[in-house]
Design an enzyme around this catalytic site. Structure first.
Site, PDB file in Angstrom:
ATOM      1  N   HIS A   1      -1.738  -0.085  80.244  1.00  0.00           N
ATOM      2  CA  HIS A   1      -2.500   0.409  79.111  1.00  0.00           C
ATOM      3  C   HIS A   1      -2.144   1.872  78.868  1.00  0.00           C
ATOM      4  O   HIS A   1      -1.862   2.608  79.812  1.00  0.00           O
ATOM      5  CB  HIS A   1      -4.011   0.265  79.368  1.00  0.00           C
ATOM      6  CG  HIS A   1      -4.850   0.471  78.148  1.00  0.00           C
ATOM      7  ND1 HIS A   1      -5.280   1.712  77.752  1.00  0.00           N
ATOM      8  CD2 HIS A   1      -5.331  -0.413  77.234  1.00  0.00           C
ATOM      9  CE1 HIS A   1      -5.997   1.595  76.642  1.00  0.00           C
ATOM     10  NE2 HIS A   1      -6.039   0.320  76.304  1.00  0.00           N
TER      11      HIS A   1
ATOM     12  N   GLU B   1      -6.225  -7.685  77.375  1.00  0.00           N
ATOM     13  CA  GLU B   1      -5.552  -8.826  76.764  1.00  0.00           C
ATOM     14  C   GLU B   1      -5.470 -10.035  77.693  1.00  0.00           C
ATOM     15  O   GLU B   1      -5.493 -11.184  77.238  1.00  0.00           O
ATOM     16  CB  GLU B   1      -4.136  -8.431  76.332  1.00  0.00           C
ATOM     17  CG  GLU B   1      -4.110  -7.378  75.236  1.00  0.00           C
ATOM     18  CD  GLU B   1      -2.742  -6.730  75.100  1.00  0.00           C
ATOM     19  OE1 GLU B   1      -1.860  -7.043  75.942  1.00  0.00           O
ATOM     20  OE2 GLU B   1      -2.559  -5.922  74.193  1.00  0.00           O
TER      21      GLU B   1
END
Length: 362
Positions: free
Chosen positions: A246, A305
């Site tokens: 991320h 995700e």
């Protein structure tokens, strides 16, 4: 000048704080752990929007207003034609949202919160050759989304799981789509324009367009025993490992744990494929081990995700619609940021540094 505006502070906000070093997300003074499982979408929407309009906003009146707005928006599905159905679901949804009037008032905000929740399930049914199902104003937002998608009453565990997802992704700092919404809001273009800009940013694969490929990865791996070899081969080719890493979080994304927890009641009640969950957990373990071995100086952990893909698949959403479902949940954050920018900010107009050729003097 920092490429990608890395670490540049572009706004002050009271809406959410992303602490990448600690792996913590705060939404309007409450931690994500405090919210998920204890609040509904309506609770968090009221939390984010309260103070942004000329009257107090609480969950129960907002729930009633959303129910009526869903009924009103349903008529826009009559405009769907073959051209729209040929588009990816998020693009078709965006086109229908563009039919809605612009404005800065509370009624516009409620209409924009309701619209994706109605339009996406309707579009998915039309793509499968079925008629859209009308909303039920007495349902909660999560309950109605699932009922309109499947045509059957969802279980309490399914509603709770979707509520957890919508709460988890309701806001997340100044990400690309939220920044796009604030830029548009700073021009006083209106909330509909801000939401349309945000969706356009969200659909990019580097922002909200990646959960679907997580399922593609799981399909390719097939069995837990094959996870390590598949991941090694993917990294050897230089492929991006979907669902890991991320831009902000240097540790585990707290939203990943929230969604993994939201899956547990579905597993416990036999409403999910246990083998698929076991495969996902095996891939997670193998990926974290390999990433730690190969990139010891670069913190890479599970992001939102990974378990988004598993949760939305279990709830019956096709993977090509995952970005659209993300938009359903994030619209409230976009609207809150757009209103905050309109109320407290200025026209966003950064400068650029020219590095091109200069004209030659005569």
């Amino acid at each position: 000048m920092k490429n990608g505006l890395e670490d540049v502070v572009a706004a002050e906000t009271s809406l959410s704080d992303v602490d990448g070093a600690a792996g913590r997300l705060i939404i309007k003074g409450k931690s994500l752990d405090e919210l998920v499982g204890n609040t509904t979408y309506e609770d968090v929407a009221a939390l984010l929007l309260n103070g942004m309009f000329d009257k107090p906003i609480t969950a129960l009146p907002l729930r009633a207003a959303l129910g009526q707005a869903r009924l009103a928006v349903f008529s826009h599905l009559a405009a769907v034609d073959d051209t729209l159905l040929a588009l990816p679901p998020v693009d078709a949804m965006r086109a229908l949202l563009a039919r809605l009037p612009d404005g800065e008032d509370f009624a516009t905000a409620v209409r924009l919160l309701a619209a994706p929740a109605v339009l996406l399930p309707g579009l998915l049914r039309l793509r499968n050759g079925h008629a859209p199902l009308a909303p039920n104003a007495d349902h909660t937002q999560a309950q109605d989304i699932l009922a309109m998608l499947t045509g059957t009453p969802p279980s309490a565990e399914q509603v709770a799981a979707l509520d957890a997802y919508l709460v988890t992704i309701s806001d997340h700092g100044l990400n690309a789509s939220t920044f796009a919404a604030r830029v548009i809001a700073s021009t006083q273009a209106g909330l509909t324009s801000s939401v349309l800009a945000a969706i356009s940013a969200l659909k990019g694969p580097l922002h909200g367009g990646a959960p679907g490929p997580v399922l593609d990865m799981l399909d390719d791996i097939e069995t837990p025993d094959a996870a390590r070899a598949w991941i090694d081969s993917a990294l050897d080719r230089g492929d991006r490992l979907m669902g890991f890493g991320h831009r902000v979080y240097r540790v585990r994304d707290p939203r990943a744990d929230a969604l993994k927890k939201a899956l547990r009641p579905l597993v416990a009640t036999g409403q999910v494929d246990v083998e698929k969950v076991a495969l996902a957990e095996a891939v997670e373990r193998a990926a974290l081990e390999i990433l730690k071995e190969r990139k010891p100086d670069r913190p890479l952990d599970v992001n939102v995700e990974f378990y988004t893909a598993l949760l939305l698949d279990v709830l019956g959403f096709p993977r090509e619609a995952f970005t659209g479902v993300f938009a359903i949940g994030r619209t409230v954050g976009w609207i809150a940021h757009a209103r905050e920018q309109a109320l407290e900010g200025r026209l966003i107009r950064p400068r650029s540094l020219y590095v091109g050729p200069l004209p030659q003097a005569a």
